[in-house]
Design a protein around this motif. Structure first.
Motif, PDB file in Angstrom:
ATOM      1  N   THR A   1      25.216  44.926  37.834  1.00  0.00           N
ATOM      2  CA  THR A   1      26.420  45.734  37.655  1.00  0.00           C
ATOM      3  C   THR A   1      26.079  46.951  36.803  1.00  0.00           C
ATOM      4  N   HIS A   2      26.649  48.095  37.184  1.00  0.00           N
ATOM      5  CA  HIS A   2      26.399  49.363  36.492  1.00  0.00           C
ATOM      6  C   HIS A   2      27.734  50.092  36.416  1.00  0.00           C
TER       7      HIS A   2
ATOM      8  N   LEU B   1      13.482  54.362  32.120  1.00  0.00           N
ATOM      9  CA  LEU B   1      13.798  53.538  33.293  1.00  0.00           C
ATOM     10  C   LEU B   1      12.819  52.382  33.420  1.00  0.00           C
ATOM     11  N   ALA B   2      11.535  52.669  33.219  1.00  0.00           N
ATOM     12  CA  ALA B   2      10.518  51.620  33.330  1.00  0.00           C
ATOM     13  C   ALA B   2      10.673  50.575  32.231  1.00  0.00           C
ATOM     14  N   ASP B   3      10.908  51.029  30.996  1.00  0.00           N
ATOM     15  CA  ASP B   3      11.058  50.083  29.880  1.00  0.00           C
ATOM     16  C   ASP B   3      12.277  49.193  30.074  1.00  0.00           C
ATOM     17  N   CYS B   4      13.371  49.799  30.519  1.00  0.00           N
ATOM     18  CA  CYS B   4      14.606  49.037  30.715  1.00  0.00           C
ATOM     19  C   CYS B   4      14.440  48.020  31.844  1.00  0.00           C
TER      20      CYS B   4
ATOM     21  N   LEU C   1      19.939  40.505  31.180  1.00  0.00           N
ATOM     22  CA  LEU C   1      19.941  41.633  30.260  1.00  0.00           C
ATOM     23  C   LEU C   1      21.312  42.286  30.314  1.00  0.00           C
ATOM     24  N   ARG C   2      21.942  42.415  29.159  1.00  0.00           N
ATOM     25  CA  ARG C   2      23.237  43.088  29.063  1.00  0.00           C
ATOM     26  C   ARG C   2      23.029  44.296  28.154  1.00  0.00           C
TER      27      ARG C   2
ATOM     28  N   PHE D   1      17.391  48.461  39.866  1.00  0.00           N
ATOM     29  CA  PHE D   1      17.797  47.206  39.225  1.00  0.00           C
ATOM     30  C   PHE D   1      18.422  46.198  40.189  1.00  0.00           C
ATOM     31  N   ARG D   2      18.425  46.511  41.465  1.00  0.00           N
ATOM     32  CA  ARG D   2      18.983  45.549  42.417  1.00  0.00           C
ATOM     33  C   ARG D   2      18.252  44.215  42.321  1.00  0.00           C
ATOM     34  N   GLY D   3      19.025  43.142  42.263  1.00  0.00           N
ATOM     35  CA  GLY D   3      18.441  41.811  42.233  1.00  0.00           C
ATOM     36  C   GLY D   3      17.993  41.333  40.877  1.00  0.00           C
ATOM     37  N   THR D   4      18.136  42.174  39.831  1.00  0.00           N
ATOM     38  CA  THR D   4      17.692  41.756  38.498  1.00  0.00           C
ATOM     39  C   THR D   4      18.722  40.918  37.764  1.00  0.00           C
ATOM     40  N   GLY D   5      19.994  41.010  38.186  1.00  0.00           N
ATOM     41  CA  GLY D   5      21.053  40.298  37.480  1.00  0.00           C
ATOM     42  C   GLY D   5      21.496  40.971  36.210  1.00  0.00           C
ATOM     43  N   ALA D   6      20.939  42.145  35.900  1.00  0.00           N
ATOM     44  CA  ALA D   6      21.290  42.852  34.665  1.00  0.00           C
ATOM     45  C   ALA D   6      22.701  43.422  34.757  1.00  0.00           C
ATOM     46  N   SER D   7      23.264  43.743  33.588  1.00  0.00           N
ATOM     47  CA  SER D   7      24.575  44.370  33.523  1.00  0.00           C
ATOM     48  C   SER D   7      24.482  45.536  32.542  1.00  0.00           C
ATOM     49  N   VAL D   8      24.845  46.729  33.000  1.00  0.00           N
ATOM     50  CA  VAL D   8      24.717  47.940  32.193  1.00  0.00           C
ATOM     51  C   VAL D   8      26.078  48.624  32.105  1.00  0.00           C
ATOM     52  N   LEU D   9      26.469  48.974  30.887  1.00  0.00           N
ATOM     53  CA  LEU D   9      27.702  49.715  30.644  1.00  0.00           C
ATOM     54  C   LEU D   9      27.352  51.007  29.921  1.00  0.00           C
ATOM     55  N   CYS D  10      27.796  52.141  30.477  1.00  0.00           N
ATOM     56  CA  CYS D  10      27.454  53.451  29.929  1.00  0.00           C
ATOM     57  C   CYS D  10      28.710  54.179  29.469  1.00  0.00           C
TER      58      CYS D  10
END
Length: 327
Positions: free
Chosen positions: A6-7, A75-78, A92-93, A122-131
């Protein structure tokens, strides 16, 4: 753990709206056992710590000015953090408030592009990012935020964003304007099909020597130029021309190196914009140009009927301002 990524963008005007969207996001991550990271300035960190109370101890706070240092590296580090979290069975949230202040228009474009590419990388990573995007930001930045995030947060609700644009379409729009032509005084070297790389590097070094580019930057430039020239000779069409000059758009001095050829890149080439995934390792696909992006401050690419231009920029130290008190 779900592998859905989610982004979301959080437009806010004032502290209440900022906390109303960010605190539930962070608290839900703590309660779920996620790896929770908050990237923000010192003032925002103090607000969040106070609002979260004891839960703040489970959040890793990182300074935005440091985190948002370079689009490709960030981007790479995240992505590495997201992959490592997934291997541990955690999500990762990430609360990430981009640092827009003091950026040149060229840098703003590249950070907006990074926001768009997050949806692919980030597709398929399950991460969630809020900007979070403050209402006080330039109108163009706020408008772009609605184009690069699939969902918008209102309080604790996430709503589909009707302004969302396909990431690759957004990237194409970033590159819609032609590059400004090289200045008349630019150094130029036409390359044959089998150039002597030793003399090529010597020529680049001679052109870079009068500038304030540090030795470490010069070495990065040599590696990047060699990769781009090799690609142009191998996959492009003659004439292949290397040009170098310095400029200072928006007061930010740069050493510029451009490689042009008469060929045209095929659709879907990717431009080295995404970090190569482990599955790409066997083919080596995408590593070269991605490495070039990591080595340079900015990489601009234009390709079409008129040929292809790859323009590399390395930031130069800003000249010191004279001390008027000594005048």
């Amino acid at each position: 753990m779900s592998d859905n990524f989610t982004h979301r963008v959080l437009p806010y005007d004032g502290v209440a709206e900022f906390l109303g969207g960010t605190v539930p996001f962070l608290r839900d991550g703590v309660d779920a056992g996620d790896r929770v990271l908050a990237v923000c300035g010192t003032a925002r960190e103090m607000l969040l710590r106070d609002a979260l109370g004891p839960a703040a101890d489970a959040v890793r706070f990182t300074d935005a000015a440091t985190w948002y240092g370079h689009p490709s590296r960030t981007l790479a580090d995240c992505l590495g953090d997201a992959d490592e979290s997934a291997r541990q069975g955690r999500r990762l949230r990430l609360l990430g408030e981009p640092a827009w202040a003091s950026r040149s228009p060229l840098e703003v474009v590249e950070w907006l592009r990074a926001e768009a590419l997050l949806n692919v990388a980030f597709r398929g990573t399950g991460a969630s990012v809020l900007c979070p995007y403050a209402a006080s930001l330039p109108a163009a930045v706020v408008a772009a935020g609605r184009k690069t995030h699939p969902e918008t947060v209102r309080g604790t609700r996430a709503l589909p964003n009707p302004g969302f644009v396909d990431p690759w379409t957004f990237c194409a729009r970033c590159d819609a304007e032609p590059l400004p032509p090289p200045p008349p005084g630019a150094e130029a070297l036409e390359l044959d099909a089998r150039p002597d790389l030793y003399w090529l590097r010597a020529w680049v070094t001679d052109c870079a020597r009068p500038t304030a580019l540090p030795e470490e930057g010069r070495q990065r430039l040599l590696v990047a130029v060699t990769e781009v020239v090799t690609n142009a000779l191998r996959h492009g069409a003659p004439p292949v021309v290397l040009r170098m000059w310095t400029d200072a758009p928006d007061g930010a001095p740069s050493l510029v190196c451009e490689v042009t050829d008469a060929g045209r890149w095929p659709p879907g080439a990717g431009y080295g914009l995404l970090p190569p995934r482990p599955a790409d390792a066997s083919s080596g696909g995408g590593f070269g140009l991605w490495a070039v992006r990591l080595l340079c401050s900015t990489v601009q690419i234009r390709t079409g009927e008129a040929g292809t231009a790859v323009r590399l920029r390395l930031a130069l130290p800003r000249p010191e301002r004279p001390d008027i008190d000594r005048a």
